[in-house]
Design an enzyme around this catalytic site. Structure first.
Site, PDB file in Angstrom:
ATOM      1  N   GLU A  14     -24.425  87.711  13.311  1.00 45.83           N
ATOM      2  CA  GLU A  14     -23.660  88.440  12.305  1.00 45.83           C
ATOM      3  C   GLU A  14     -22.942  89.604  12.981  1.00 45.83           C
ATOM      4  O   GLU A  14     -23.572  90.417  13.654  1.00 45.83           O
ATOM      5  CB  GLU A  14     -24.583  88.990  11.212  1.00 45.83           C
ATOM      6  CG  GLU A  14     -25.246  87.904  10.392  1.00 45.83           C
ATOM      7  CD  GLU A  14     -26.311  88.417   9.437  1.00 45.83           C
ATOM      8  OE1 GLU A  14     -26.632  87.675   8.499  1.00 45.83           O
ATOM      9  OE2 GLU A  14     -26.830  89.544   9.634  1.00 45.83           O
ATOM     10  N   GLN A  41     -11.003  98.775   7.568  1.00 44.47           N
ATOM     11  CA  GLN A  41      -9.965  98.141   8.377  1.00 44.47           C
ATOM     12  C   GLN A  41     -10.616  97.467   9.572  1.00 44.47           C
ATOM     13  O   GLN A  41     -11.517  98.029  10.198  1.00 44.47           O
ATOM     14  CB  GLN A  41      -8.967  99.204   8.846  1.00 44.47           C
ATOM     15  CG  GLN A  41      -7.851  98.682   9.716  1.00 44.47           C
ATOM     16  CD  GLN A  41      -6.852  99.778  10.074  1.00 44.47           C
ATOM     17  OE1 GLN A  41      -6.569 100.661   9.272  1.00 44.47           O
ATOM     18  NE2 GLN A  41      -6.322  99.719  11.277  1.00 44.47           N
ATOM     19  N   HIS A  45      -9.148 107.837  22.466  1.00 41.06           N
ATOM     20  CA  HIS A  45      -8.496 108.048  21.175  1.00 41.06           C
ATOM     21  C   HIS A  45      -9.425 108.663  20.136  1.00 41.06           C
ATOM     22  O   HIS A  45     -10.623 108.410  20.145  1.00 41.06           O
ATOM     23  CB  HIS A  45      -8.003 106.709  20.613  1.00 41.06           C
ATOM     24  CG  HIS A  45      -7.054 105.997  21.506  1.00 41.06           C
ATOM     25  ND1 HIS A  45      -7.024 104.624  21.612  1.00 41.06           N
ATOM     26  CD2 HIS A  45      -6.090 106.455  22.348  1.00 41.06           C
ATOM     27  CE1 HIS A  45      -6.086 104.263  22.475  1.00 41.06           C
ATOM     28  NE2 HIS A  45      -5.506 105.354  22.938  1.00 41.06           N
ATOM     29  N   LYS A  57     -16.112 103.692  14.270  1.00 41.30           N
ATOM     30  CA  LYS A  57     -15.721 102.363  14.747  1.00 41.30           C
ATOM     31  C   LYS A  57     -16.949 101.571  15.170  1.00 41.30           C
ATOM     32  O   LYS A  57     -17.799 102.085  15.889  1.00 41.30           O
ATOM     33  CB  LYS A  57     -14.778 102.469  15.956  1.00 41.30           C
ATOM     34  CG  LYS A  57     -13.479 103.173  15.660  1.00 41.30           C
ATOM     35  CD  LYS A  57     -12.655 103.345  16.925  1.00 41.30           C
ATOM     36  CE  LYS A  57     -11.371 104.097  16.629  1.00 41.30           C
ATOM     37  NZ  LYS A  57     -10.616 104.388  17.864  1.00 41.30           N
ATOM     38  N   HIS A  86     -12.935 107.643  21.844  1.00 42.63           N
ATOM     39  CA  HIS A  86     -13.328 106.308  22.280  1.00 42.63           C
ATOM     40  C   HIS A  86     -12.262 105.716  23.195  1.00 42.63           C
ATOM     41  O   HIS A  86     -11.065 105.897  22.981  1.00 42.63           O
ATOM     42  CB  HIS A  86     -13.499 105.391  21.059  1.00 42.63           C
ATOM     43  CG  HIS A  86     -13.772 103.978  21.415  1.00 42.63           C
ATOM     44  ND1 HIS A  86     -12.846 102.974  21.231  1.00 42.63           N
ATOM     45  CD2 HIS A  86     -14.860 103.397  21.966  1.00 42.63           C
ATOM     46  CE1 HIS A  86     -13.363 101.824  21.644  1.00 42.63           C
ATOM     47  NE2 HIS A  86     -14.578 102.055  22.096  1.00 42.63           N
ATOM     48  N   TYR A 135     -12.901  95.628  16.331  1.00 45.48           N
ATOM     49  CA  TYR A 135     -13.582  96.822  15.850  1.00 45.48           C
ATOM     50  C   TYR A 135     -13.243  97.086  14.400  1.00 45.48           C
ATOM     51  O   TYR A 135     -12.127  96.921  13.952  1.00 45.48           O
ATOM     52  CB  TYR A 135     -13.373  98.037  16.738  1.00 45.48           C
ATOM     53  CG  TYR A 135     -11.954  98.465  17.024  1.00 45.48           C
ATOM     54  CD1 TYR A 135     -11.398  99.560  16.366  1.00 45.48           C
ATOM     55  CD2 TYR A 135     -11.192  97.810  17.974  1.00 45.48           C
ATOM     56  CE1 TYR A 135     -10.114  99.975  16.650  1.00 45.48           C
ATOM     57  CE2 TYR A 135      -9.910  98.222  18.268  1.00 45.48           C
ATOM     58  CZ  TYR A 135      -9.370  99.301  17.597  1.00 45.48           C
ATOM     59  OH  TYR A 135      -8.093  99.705  17.884  1.00 45.48           O
ATOM     60  N   ASP A 162      -0.999 106.711  26.279  1.00 46.59           N
ATOM     61  CA  ASP A 162      -2.276 107.078  26.892  1.00 46.59           C
ATOM     62  C   ASP A 162      -2.067 107.869  28.180  1.00 46.59           C
ATOM     63  O   ASP A 162      -2.833 108.778  28.488  1.00 46.59           O
ATOM     64  CB  ASP A 162      -3.128 105.841  27.159  1.00 46.59           C
ATOM     65  CG  ASP A 162      -3.712 105.236  25.886  1.00 46.59           C
ATOM     66  OD1 ASP A 162      -3.602 105.858  24.817  1.00 46.59           O
ATOM     67  OD2 ASP A 162      -4.280 104.130  25.977  1.00 46.59           O
TER      68      ASP A 162
END
Length: 184
Positions: free
Chosen positions: A28, A46, A61, A70, A117, A130, A166
């Site tokens: 899962e 999302q 980020h 996340k 992250h 994610y 970045d």
């Protein structure tokens, strides 16, 4: 499933129950009740997918006004995943963890709001899923340069492939005015 200690508060490393036989693998990716019982906040609103080539580094980020939690899972390949506590006033401010997530080890990482992250692709192709607790807000996105000399993250690459966004991020010290505040 088991929740493994990461050394950073609220950052959760999840080892799901994996069922493997001659047909393949099943586990899962997310079970609301099990994850909530383990202390993972939600809900997730999302889902994102990222595919990267070897040597790509994405991050570090975060979102300031609408911070995202996340739940990160690598479904193909191997990634070196990094989480940094950027909450001003936190007892673990500026501390980071880095670990390998892969399709083979099936580990999942929960990155709470208030943490930056990023990840680096270690295989020819890396696919990452994610789930996010808040919607992506382009105007709210912030970042810290991947090789910040104060953080001293030991990335497994010295010359990564970066997006122009970045590559233009500033140091943590330069971003102090745009960091989340620690609340307990």
């Amino acid at each position: 499933m088991r929740v493994l200690d990461t050394g950073l508060p609220d950052v959760m490393l999840i080892k799901p129950d994996v069922f493997q036989d001659r047909r393949g693998v099943f586990f899962e990716l997310h079970h609301f009740k099990k994850y909530a019982d383990a202390g993972m906040p939600g809900p997730f609103v999302q889902d994102n997918f990222s595919r990267s080539v070897r040597g790509t580094l994405r991050g570090l980020h975060y979102q300031l006004r609408n911070p995202q939690g996340k739940l990160v899972t690598v479904v193909d390949g191997v990634a070196f995943d990094v989480v940094v506590d950027i909450r001003k006033g936190s007892p673990t401010f500026k501390q980071w963890i880095g670990l390998e997530l892969s399709a083979d080890n099936q580990l999942q990482l929960y990155v709470p709001p208030g943490f930056a992250h990023g990840f680096c692709a270690l295989a020819e192709s890396v696919a990452l899923l994610y789930k996010c607790t808040e919607f992506y807000s382009p105007d709210d996105e912030r970042g810290i340069i991947w090789n910040d000399s104060e953080l001293r993250i030991t990335w497994p690459v010295s010359d990564p492939i970066l997006s122009s966004k970045d590559a233009a991020y500033k140091s943590l010290a330069d971003m102090m005015g745009e960091l989340p505040q620690y609340h307990r």
